[in-house]
Design a protein around this motif. Structure first.
Motif, PDB file in Angstrom:
ATOM      1  N   PRO A  88       0.791  -1.232   0.000  1.00  0.00           N
ATOM      2  CA  PRO A  88       0.000   0.000   0.000  1.00  0.00           C
ATOM      3  C   PRO A  88       0.823   1.282   0.000  1.00  0.00           C
ATOM      4  O   PRO A  88       0.395   2.299  -0.554  1.00  0.00           O
ATOM      5  N   LEU A  89       2.014   1.247   0.615  1.00  0.00           N
ATOM      6  CA  LEU A  89       2.836   2.451   0.622  1.00  0.00           C
ATOM      7  C   LEU A  89       3.302   2.828  -0.781  1.00  0.00           C
ATOM      8  O   LEU A  89       3.529   4.009  -1.074  1.00  0.00           O
ATOM      9  N   GLU A  90       3.434   1.831  -1.661  1.00  0.00           N
ATOM     10  CA  GLU A  90       3.785   2.121  -3.048  1.00  0.00           C
ATOM     11  C   GLU A  90       2.688   2.937  -3.718  1.00  0.00           C
ATOM     12  O   GLU A  90       2.962   3.836  -4.522  1.00  0.00           O
ATOM     13  N   ASN A  91       1.436   2.612  -3.386  1.00  0.00           N
ATOM     14  CA  ASN A  91       0.318   3.392  -3.943  1.00  0.00           C
ATOM     15  C   ASN A  91       0.349   4.823  -3.429  1.00  0.00           C
ATOM     16  O   ASN A  91       0.111   5.774  -4.184  1.00  0.00           O
ATOM     17  N   CYS A  92       0.628   4.985  -2.142  1.00  0.00           N
ATOM     18  CA  CYS A  92       0.683   6.326  -1.569  1.00  0.00           C
ATOM     19  C   CYS A  92       1.813   7.131  -2.195  1.00  0.00           C
ATOM     20  O   CYS A  92       1.642   8.316  -2.533  1.00  0.00           O
ATOM     21  N   LYS A  93       2.968   6.520  -2.371  1.00  0.00           N
ATOM     22  CA  LYS A  93       4.109   7.212  -2.975  1.00  0.00           C
ATOM     23  C   LYS A  93       3.795   7.626  -4.408  1.00  0.00           C
ATOM     24  O   LYS A  93       4.138   8.729  -4.845  1.00  0.00           O
ATOM     25  N   ARG A  94       3.121   6.726  -5.150  1.00  0.00           N
ATOM     26  CA  ARG A  94       2.790   7.058  -6.540  1.00  0.00           C
ATOM     27  C   ARG A  94       1.709   8.132  -6.606  1.00  0.00           C
ATOM     28  O   ARG A  94       1.728   8.988  -7.492  1.00  0.00           O
ATOM     29  N   LEU A  95       0.766   8.095  -5.667  1.00  0.00           N
ATOM     30  CA  LEU A  95      -0.258   9.146  -5.605  1.00  0.00           C
ATOM     31  C   LEU A  95       0.412  10.505  -5.402  1.00  0.00           C
ATOM     32  O   LEU A  95       0.063  11.494  -6.067  1.00  0.00           O
ATOM     33  N   ASN A  96       1.387  10.553  -4.516  1.00  0.00           N
ATOM     34  CA  ASN A  96       2.093  11.808  -4.263  1.00  0.00           C
ATOM     35  C   ASN A  96       2.985  12.219  -5.434  1.00  0.00           C
ATOM     36  O   ASN A  96       3.166  13.421  -5.696  1.00  0.00           O
ATOM     37  N   LYS A  97       3.511  11.255  -6.155  1.00  0.00           N
ATOM     38  CA  LYS A  97       4.283  11.568  -7.365  1.00  0.00           C
ATOM     39  C   LYS A  97       3.372  12.186  -8.420  1.00  0.00           C
ATOM     40  O   LYS A  97       3.735  13.165  -9.090  1.00  0.00           O
ATOM     41  N   SER A  98       2.171  11.629  -8.555  1.00  0.00           N
ATOM     42  CA  SER A  98       1.188  12.201  -9.475  1.00  0.00           C
ATOM     43  C   SER A  98       0.767  13.588  -9.009  1.00  0.00           C
ATOM     44  O   SER A  98       0.615  14.513  -9.811  1.00  0.00           O
ATOM     45  N   ALA A  99       0.579  13.729  -7.685  1.00  0.00           N
ATOM     46  CA  ALA A  99       0.169  15.013  -7.118  1.00  0.00           C
ATOM     47  C   ALA A  99       1.204  16.093  -7.425  1.00  0.00           C
ATOM     48  O   ALA A  99       0.855  17.217  -7.821  1.00  0.00           O
ATOM     49  N   GLU A 100       2.463  15.766  -7.262  1.00  0.00           N
ATOM     50  CA  GLU A 100       3.523  16.741  -7.528  1.00  0.00           C
ATOM     51  C   GLU A 100       3.474  17.231  -8.967  1.00  0.00           C
ATOM     52  O   GLU A 100       3.598  18.424  -9.240  1.00  0.00           O
ATOM     53  N   THR A 129     -14.890 -12.776   0.448  1.00  0.00           N
ATOM     54  CA  THR A 129     -14.071 -13.952   0.755  1.00  0.00           C
ATOM     55  C   THR A 129     -14.085 -14.966  -0.376  1.00  0.00           C
ATOM     56  O   THR A 129     -13.362 -15.967  -0.317  1.00  0.00           O
ATOM     57  N   ASN A 130     -14.894 -14.733  -1.403  1.00  0.00           N
ATOM     58  CA  ASN A 130     -14.967 -15.655  -2.538  1.00  0.00           C
ATOM     59  C   ASN A 130     -13.655 -15.662  -3.319  1.00  0.00           C
ATOM     60  O   ASN A 130     -12.996 -14.630  -3.458  1.00  0.00           O
ATOM     61  N   GLU A 131     -13.293 -16.813  -3.853  1.00  0.00           N
ATOM     62  CA  GLU A 131     -12.084 -16.965  -4.653  1.00  0.00           C
ATOM     63  C   GLU A 131     -12.121 -15.994  -5.839  1.00  0.00           C
ATOM     64  O   GLU A 131     -13.097 -15.915  -6.574  1.00  0.00           O
ATOM     65  N   GLY A 132     -11.028 -15.231  -6.012  1.00  0.00           N
ATOM     66  CA  GLY A 132     -10.929 -14.307  -7.140  1.00  0.00           C
ATOM     67  C   GLY A 132     -11.540 -12.946  -6.890  1.00  0.00           C
ATOM     68  O   GLY A 132     -11.374 -12.032  -7.701  1.00  0.00           O
ATOM     69  N   SER A 133     -12.255 -12.787  -5.782  1.00  0.00           N
ATOM     70  CA  SER A 133     -12.865 -11.502  -5.465  1.00  0.00           C
ATOM     71  C   SER A 133     -11.991 -10.721  -4.484  1.00  0.00           C
ATOM     72  O   SER A 133     -11.131 -11.294  -3.813  1.00  0.00           O
ATOM     73  N   SER A 134     -12.242  -9.433  -4.399  1.00  0.00           N
ATOM     74  CA  SER A 134     -11.479  -8.569  -3.485  1.00  0.00           C
ATOM     75  C   SER A 134     -12.268  -7.289  -3.267  1.00  0.00           C
ATOM     76  O   SER A 134     -13.294  -7.056  -3.922  1.00  0.00           O
ATOM     77  N   LEU A 135     -11.801  -6.483  -2.345  1.00  0.00           N
ATOM     78  CA  LEU A 135     -12.379  -5.158  -2.171  1.00  0.00           C
ATOM     79  C   LEU A 135     -11.495  -4.185  -2.935  1.00  0.00           C
ATOM     80  O   LEU A 135     -10.351  -3.935  -2.562  1.00  0.00           O
ATOM     81  N   TYR A 136     -12.024  -3.657  -4.034  1.00  0.00           N
ATOM     82  CA  TYR A 136     -11.269  -2.686  -4.810  1.00  0.00           C
ATOM     83  C   TYR A 136     -11.306  -1.342  -4.086  1.00  0.00           C
ATOM     84  O   TYR A 136     -12.365  -0.907  -3.626  1.00  0.00           O
ATOM     85  N   ILE A 137     -10.156  -0.688  -3.995  1.00  0.00           N
ATOM     86  CA  ILE A 137     -10.014   0.560  -3.243  1.00  0.00           C
ATOM     87  C   ILE A 137      -9.600   1.662  -4.211  1.00  0.00           C
ATOM     88  O   ILE A 137      -8.617   1.514  -4.951  1.00  0.00           O
ATOM     89  N   ARG A 138     -10.343   2.753  -4.207  1.00  0.00           N
ATOM     90  CA  ARG A 138     -10.044   3.856  -5.121  1.00  0.00           C
ATOM     91  C   ARG A 138      -9.770   5.149  -4.333  1.00  0.00           C
ATOM     92  O   ARG A 138     -10.688   5.879  -3.974  1.00  0.00           O
ATOM     93  N   PRO A 139      -8.493   5.431  -4.031  1.00  0.00           N
ATOM     94  CA  PRO A 139      -8.140   6.756  -3.509  1.00  0.00           C
ATOM     95  C   PRO A 139      -8.066   7.741  -4.679  1.00  0.00           C
ATOM     96  O   PRO A 139      -7.547   7.404  -5.752  1.00  0.00           O
ATOM     97  N   PHE A 140      -8.558   8.959  -4.490  1.00  0.00           N
ATOM     98  CA  PHE A 140      -8.427   9.964  -5.544  1.00  0.00           C
ATOM     99  C   PHE A 140      -8.359  11.357  -4.927  1.00  0.00           C
ATOM    100  O   PHE A 140      -8.839  11.605  -3.830  1.00  0.00           O
ATOM    101  N   MET A 141      -7.717  12.270  -5.662  1.00  0.00           N
ATOM    102  CA  MET A 141      -7.543  13.644  -5.220  1.00  0.00           C
ATOM    103  C   MET A 141      -7.926  14.572  -6.358  1.00  0.00           C
ATOM    104  O   MET A 141      -7.635  14.287  -7.524  1.00  0.00           O
TER     105      MET A 141
END
Length: 351
Positions: A88-100, A129-141
Motif C-alpha cells: 500500500p505504501l507504493e500506492n501512496c508514494k505514486r499518488l504523491n508523485k502524481s500530485a507533484e 471472501t470468494n475466490e478471485g474476489s477482493s475489495l477494490y479501493i479507489r483513492p483519488f484527489m
C-alpha cells in the motif's frame, strides 16, 4: 503525525442487497467513504462518512482544468479472516508523485495509511471472501477550490471509496497495435495516474472496438515503432522463454503489479529483459512462431492474457500453452496477496 478520524456510520447498511457470488467490477459500493480536505495551506483531519454524492461549486477547478489523480488498490481476506493489503505504501508514494506533477498538495503517508486502515475496519464486512474476489479501493484527489482563472486551486479533496468486486476481465482479449494516436508524450503526464490520461484513451480505444478488438496496444508518440502499454495496463511479451517489458519513462506508468511481476519472475528463474520492444520484433516473432505470450498487468486484472493482436490490417493469433508464464506469475502474486504463500519481500500488510 497521527490524524484524528471522526467516523459517522450509515444508519442502515446496504450489504444485505449485495450478491457476493456475482459481483461486477467496480460498480457496487461499500457503505462508507473517507474524505480529507486541503484548505488554508494544510490538510485537515480526515473523516469517514456514509457513501453519498458530494456537492461542488460549478466553478470548482476540477471541472475546468482537470487537476485529478487516482490510485487503484485491493484488500483481501485470507483463510483465517485477516484483512490484507498489497504494497500500500507504493500506492501512496505514486499518488504523491502524481500530485507533484499536477501541483496538488501531497498527502502525508501516515495520514493516508491511517485513514485507509480505519475505513477498511469500518467496512470490514464488505471485503469479499470468494475466490478471485477482493475489495477494490479507489483513492483519488481533485481540485475543489473555485475560480475560472487558469491556475492551481487553493482547495483540494482526498477521497477513498471502496467496491467489492469480482474479476476485472473475462474471456479472450484481442488487441490492436496503435499506429496513429498516442497515450502520452515525452515531458507529459503519462507516468502519473491523471484522470485526463484515461479520458484521452477512450476515443482511439473505441475506434479499435469498432474494428472488433477489445483494447489498444499503445506505441511511442514519436515514431509508433515501439510498444509501450496495453490499454490501461503495463505490457509483457514472451519471445521463446524470455519475458520482455518496456522500461518506464515519462510516458509509461510505474506499475506496482509490473514491479512485482519482475521480481517474481526473477524469483522463479524466468529470464527477463527490460528494454524497448519494437513492433517489428513482435510481428516477426509472431510470424516465426517464437512469440509465445503477451499479457497486461495492473491492479484491477492482475494479469490479463492477450490471445491475439492486429497490425496493419493483419491479425496474429498467439498459441495456447499448457503452462503459460501468465498463469504461473498470476498464481504467484495472488497467493502472496491472499496469504497462501510465503511473502519473501515484505509486500503483504495485515491490518
Amino acid at each position: 503525525m497521527s490524524a484524528t478520524i471522526e467516523i459517522t456510520r450509515i444508519e442502515k447498511s446496504k450489504i444485505a442487497s449485495v450478491d457476493f457470488n456475482n459481483l461486477p467490477f467496480g460498480s457496487v459500493f461499500s457503505d462508507h467513504m473517507l474524505t480529507c480536505t486541503y484548505k488554508n495551506g494544510k490538510w485537515e483531519s480526515p473523516v469517514i462518512v456514509p457513501y453519498a454524492p458530494i456537492a461542488l461549486d460549478p466553478s470548482a477547478k476540477i471541472f475546468h482544468y482537470g487537476q485529478s489523480i487516482f490510485e487503484g488498490m485491493k484488500a483481501y481476506k485470507d483463510a483465517k479472516g485477516n484483512t490484507l493489503l498489497f504494497r500500500p505504501l507504493e500506492n501512496c508514494k505514486r499518488l504523491n508523485k502524481s500530485a507533484e506533477r499536477l501541483v496538488i498538495p501531497q498527502i502525508p503517508e501516515d495520514v493516508f495509511m491511517q485513514g485507509l486502515k480505519e475505513l477498511l475496519k469500518v467496512d470490514d464486512a464488505w471485503i469479499p471472501t470468494n475466490e478471485g474476489s477482493s475489495l477494490y479501493i479507489r483513492p483519488f484527489m481533485f481540485a475543489s477550490g473555485n475560480g475560472f482563472h487558469a491556475s492551481p486551486a487553493d482547495e483540494y479533496k482526498l477521497m477513498i471509496c471502496t467496491a467489492p468486486s469480482g474479476a476485472y476481465f473475462a474471456g479472450k482479449v484481442n488487441v490492436l497495435i496503435e499506429e496513429k494516436y498516442a497515450r502520452a508524450a515525452n515531458g507529459g503526464v503519462g507516468f502519473a495516474k491523471a484522470g485526463g490520461n484515461y479520458a484521452a484513451q477512450f476515443y482511439p480505444t473505441q475506434l479499435a472496438i469498432e474494428k472488433g478488438y477489445n483494447q489498444v496496444i499503445w506505441t511511442d508518440d514519436n515514431t509508433h515503432e515501439y510498444i509501450e502499454e496495453a490499454g490501461a495496463m503495463n505490457i509483457f511479451v514472451r519471445i521463446n522463454d524470455t519475458l520482455l517489458t518496456s522500461p518506464t519513462n515519462d510516458r509509461i506508468l510505474d506499475g506496482i503489479t509490473r514491479k512485482s511481476i519482475l521480481q517474481l519472475a526473477e524469483d522463479l528463474d524466468i529470464a527477463v529483459e527490460v528494454r524497448k520492444i519494437s513492433v517489428a520484433e513482435v510481428v516477426i516473432a509472431a510470424q516465426s512462431g517464437t512469440l509465445k505470450e503477451m499479457f497486461g498487468t495492473g491492479t484491477a486484472a492482475v494479469i490479463s492474457p492477450i490471445t491475439g493482436f492486429g497490425f496493419q490490417e493483419k491479425d496474429y493469433e498467439l498459441p495456447t500453452l499448457e503452462m503459460p508464464f501468465a498463469s504461473i506469475l498470476k498464481k504467484a502474486i495472488t497467493d502472496i496477496q491472499t496469504n497462501k504463500s510465503e511473502d519473501l519481500h515484505g509486500w503483504r500488510v495485515q491490518l
